[in-house]
Write a protein that holds these residues in place. Structure first.
Motif, PDB file in Angstrom:
ATOM      1  N   ASN A  13      -2.638   8.475 -12.552  1.00  0.00           N
ATOM      2  CA  ASN A  13      -1.379   8.243 -12.744  1.00  0.00           C
ATOM      3  C   ASN A  13      -0.863   7.893 -11.446  1.00  0.00           C
ATOM      4  O   ASN A  13      -0.747   8.703 -10.246  1.00  0.00           O
ATOM      5  CB  ASN A  13      -0.857   9.540 -12.913  1.00  0.00           C
ATOM      6  N   ARG A  14      -0.398   6.563 -11.179  1.00  0.00           N
ATOM      7  CA  ARG A  14      -0.116   5.979 -10.054  1.00  0.00           C
ATOM      8  C   ARG A  14       1.182   6.559  -9.397  1.00  0.00           C
ATOM      9  O   ARG A  14       1.387   6.447  -8.151  1.00  0.00           O
ATOM     10  CB  ARG A  14      -0.135   4.384 -10.008  1.00  0.00           C
ATOM     11  N   VAL A  15       2.204   6.496 -10.248  1.00  0.00           N
ATOM     12  CA  VAL A  15       3.371   7.286  -9.802  1.00  0.00           C
ATOM     13  C   VAL A  15       3.175   8.735  -9.211  1.00  0.00           C
ATOM     14  O   VAL A  15       3.838   8.875  -8.127  1.00  0.00           O
ATOM     15  CB  VAL A  15       4.462   7.420 -10.972  1.00  0.00           C
ATOM     16  N   LEU A  16       2.444   9.423  -9.746  1.00  0.00           N
ATOM     17  CA  LEU A  16       2.045  10.591  -9.284  1.00  0.00           C
ATOM     18  C   LEU A  16       1.323  10.551  -7.662  1.00  0.00           C
ATOM     19  O   LEU A  16       1.741  11.283  -6.844  1.00  0.00           O
ATOM     20  CB  LEU A  16       1.096  11.554 -10.066  1.00  0.00           C
ATOM     21  N   ARG A  31       0.800  -1.226  -0.178  1.00  0.00           N
ATOM     22  CA  ARG A  31      -0.097   0.073  -0.164  1.00  0.00           C
ATOM     23  C   ARG A  31       0.872   1.381   0.077  1.00  0.00           C
ATOM     24  O   ARG A  31       1.563   1.344   0.888  1.00  0.00           O
ATOM     25  CB  ARG A  31      -0.910  -0.031   1.156  1.00  0.00           C
ATOM     26  N   TYR A  32       0.484   2.096  -0.851  1.00  0.00           N
ATOM     27  CA  TYR A  32       1.345   3.354  -1.054  1.00  0.00           C
ATOM     28  C   TYR A  32       1.281   4.066   0.401  1.00  0.00           C
ATOM     29  O   TYR A  32       2.429   4.538   0.779  1.00  0.00           O
ATOM     30  CB  TYR A  32       0.863   4.387  -2.100  1.00  0.00           C
ATOM     31  N   LEU A  55       1.727   8.243  -5.741  1.00  0.00           N
ATOM     32  CA  LEU A  55       2.825   7.931  -4.883  1.00  0.00           C
ATOM     33  C   LEU A  55       3.808   9.005  -4.648  1.00  0.00           C
ATOM     34  O   LEU A  55       4.136   9.041  -3.324  1.00  0.00           O
ATOM     35  CB  LEU A  55       3.865   6.787  -5.533  1.00  0.00           C
ATOM     36  N   ALA A  56       4.137   9.730  -5.376  1.00  0.00           N
ATOM     37  CA  ALA A  56       5.146  10.704  -5.240  1.00  0.00           C
ATOM     38  C   ALA A  56       4.577  11.837  -4.311  1.00  0.00           C
ATOM     39  O   ALA A  56       5.197  12.592  -3.473  1.00  0.00           O
ATOM     40  CB  ALA A  56       5.510  11.470  -6.688  1.00  0.00           C
ATOM     41  N   PRO A  78       3.839  11.237   0.562  1.00  0.00           N
ATOM     42  CA  PRO A  78       4.913  11.495   1.676  1.00  0.00           C
ATOM     43  C   PRO A  78       4.667  13.085   2.013  1.00  0.00           C
ATOM     44  O   PRO A  78       4.384  13.348   3.281  1.00  0.00           O
ATOM     45  CB  PRO A  78       6.278  11.359   1.323  1.00  0.00           C
ATOM     46  N   ALA A  91       0.238  19.337 -10.966  1.00  0.00           N
ATOM     47  CA  ALA A  91       0.394  18.108 -11.794  1.00  0.00           C
ATOM     48  C   ALA A  91      -0.916  17.417 -11.480  1.00  0.00           C
ATOM     49  O   ALA A  91      -1.429  16.676 -12.677  1.00  0.00           O
ATOM     50  CB  ALA A  91       1.531  17.500 -11.617  1.00  0.00           C
ATOM     51  N   LEU A 141       3.331  19.292  -7.258  1.00  0.00           N
ATOM     52  CA  LEU A 141       2.628  18.141  -7.287  1.00  0.00           C
ATOM     53  C   LEU A 141       1.451  18.116  -7.538  1.00  0.00           C
ATOM     54  O   LEU A 141       0.510  17.202  -8.086  1.00  0.00           O
ATOM     55  CB  LEU A 141       2.912  16.808  -6.124  1.00  0.00           C
ATOM     56  N   GLY A 180      -3.807  16.518 -14.607  1.00  0.00           N
ATOM     57  CA  GLY A 180      -4.017  14.966 -14.667  1.00  0.00           C
ATOM     58  C   GLY A 180      -5.524  14.712 -14.655  1.00  0.00           C
ATOM     59  O   GLY A 180      -6.315  14.050 -15.577  1.00  0.00           O
ATOM     60  N   LEU A 207       3.706   2.695   2.831  1.00  0.00           N
ATOM     61  CA  LEU A 207       5.095   3.138   2.721  1.00  0.00           C
ATOM     62  C   LEU A 207       5.560   4.750   3.012  1.00  0.00           C
ATOM     63  O   LEU A 207       6.377   5.247   3.324  1.00  0.00           O
ATOM     64  CB  LEU A 207       5.550   2.562   1.341  1.00  0.00           C
ATOM     65  N   ALA A 208       4.552   5.343   2.518  1.00  0.00           N
ATOM     66  CA  ALA A 208       4.487   6.833   2.195  1.00  0.00           C
ATOM     67  C   ALA A 208       4.707   7.277   3.790  1.00  0.00           C
ATOM     68  O   ALA A 208       5.498   8.185   4.177  1.00  0.00           O
ATOM     69  CB  ALA A 208       3.348   7.376   1.688  1.00  0.00           C
TER      70      ALA A 208
END
Lengths: 254, 254
Positions: free
Chosen positions: A165-168, A82-83, A170-171, A174, A114, A111, A118, A86-87
């Motif tokens: 956008n899953r990378v976004l 799970r993001y 995640l980024a 945190p 962005a 972010l 999206g 970890l975050a």
DNA sequence: CTTATCGGTTTGTCCGACAAAGCTAGATTT
DNA sequence: AAATCTAGCTTTGTCGGACAAACCGATAAG
């Protein structure tokens, strides 16, 4: 960059680490798919030929890393990390590095913009419905800083989801975990703060619905600038996040 | 959002988790500073009144989380979690979620642009010297895709450092770990790819030195667009990262 | 002053054990 | 016969004790 060595690097990793690595390989390679059982501790003991204590130490490592988890009856299984979990670790690291709110603000601005871009491009009807539901609930608690702060955080998570956008996603997580907890003290400290927040959310959602990127970005910027102005009233942007928490939210909670 | 409950939530966490939480609290609260010793396992056994196996399981959790580490002689001490190590976990999570290169590219574009903007504004002489050193070494290995890819990754890390924004450094790390490993196969697959990469780095560094934000952003965008075009020659942007790795770099390495 | 040696510590691993919680399947009740 | 209960088996979490290897510090030898 690299000379070819005469000897291969000798392997001196402790057994519990090797156990963890072995299981990790199986999961990352896809031989064990998320949701599938890892086996009981006893089985792992038999397979690896090490003691149960050793196996358990290896399991703790993977569990903390989010690669394995336990089902309803505490049996081990592979899982999709799970993001969020970890975050949390990353946020904690940021606190220990004593990052300032200026750093946090600057990155969040990037972010979140962005994210809204999206969302404007790719939000589904379901995403929009979720955001509308959040907005409705927010409007109902506009006078309650604690509840509103929680819904604000949710709004931004939903917006990131809408970006597809899953990378976004995640980024931004945190930073969001450090950023949005301050919303409560800011909304509470500024008259009309709650109303402005909900108003901004309304415009953002409207822009997403109309696929109007310019408006979405504009209102997201305003929303964050509002947050920043509110923050500057109670603390300096150049102080560490942890320090400011200590004096406000944290003190009140304990 | 929250009703005041009659009873406090009963605590049923396993002992090893409580051990980990207790130590974590001390570190996050700053009562144990990074570099200071945690104590031997025997001491922790005495303090917490649990078995050593239990203590060790708790230690594994914290170790994996990056909060504690071991000094030269394997003694436990608090430490500043390294972004890099934590980012590795997140990258792994992204692979398991089967993110596509399109998501990766979009987010990296956002973060690298933010990174260069910060660097243009705030890079120190030392940052610029580091970047110049990297550029020089890159120019020397322009025909060697493997070494050049490694130096490219380093260049972007240095750029993020130059932005003086640790939150940004952290946010870009997981994506970078997935993004830049592909550089090798792209540079190797496109004639003049290496030269174009070094050329872009040179312009970016020049822009940072001249504090020319517009040029910095322009060349960073071009640099990433180059990467994207190179990537599209060998795979689809909409395929998962993991899948593409499997067919290229991974297969070659093992 | 450097090197070698020797206890004392500490970690990594192993063994065996037991209570509590979950699951399974047979026994019991309706 | 279907639902329910119960007893036994399995699994996890925890415990106590044990031992080899690595490491530290100090002392002895060259």
């Amino acid at each position: 960059m690299s000379a070819t060595p005469l000897f291969r690097r000798i392997d001196v990793a402790p057994a519990y680490q090797k156990v963890a690595d072995a299981i990790e390989r199986e999961i990352v390679n896809g031989r064990i798919k998320p949701g599938e059982p890892i086996g009981t501790e006893q089985q792992l003991v038999a397979q690896f030929g090490v003691n149960r204590s050793t196996v358990r130490e290896g399991i703790r490592v993977l569990e903390e890393g989010g690669l394995i988890c336990r089902d309803s009856s505490r049996r081990l299984q592979a899982c999709l990390p799970r993001y969020n979990k970890l975050a949390t670790r990353l946020s904690r690291a940021l606190i220990l590095h004593e990052v300032t709110f200026r750093e946090l603000f600057e990155t969040s601005m990037t972010l979140e913009v962005a994210s809204v871009e999206g969302a404007v491009e790719r939000a589904t009807d379901e995403n929009i419905a979720d955001l509308a539901g959040n907005l409705e609930r927010s409007a109902a608690v506009v006078g309650n800083p604690a509840d509103l702060a929680e819904l604000d955080a949710e709004f931004h998570v939903l917006m990131a989801k809408a970006s597809q956008n899953r990378v976004l996603q995640l980024a931004r997580e945190p930073a969001a975990q450090l950023f949005f907890p301050t919303t409560e003290m800011i909304v509470g400290g500024v008259p009309e703060g709650g109303a402005r927040l909900v108003e901004a959310h309304r415009h953002i959602l409207d822009a997403i619905t109309r696929r109007d990127k310019e408006a979405g970005v504009l209102w997201t910027r305003r929303h964050l600038q509002d947050w920043r102005r509110g923050f500057e009233k109670i603390a300096s942007l150049d102080r560490s996040v942890e320090h400011t928490y200590m004096e406000h939210a944290y003190a009140a909670r304990q």
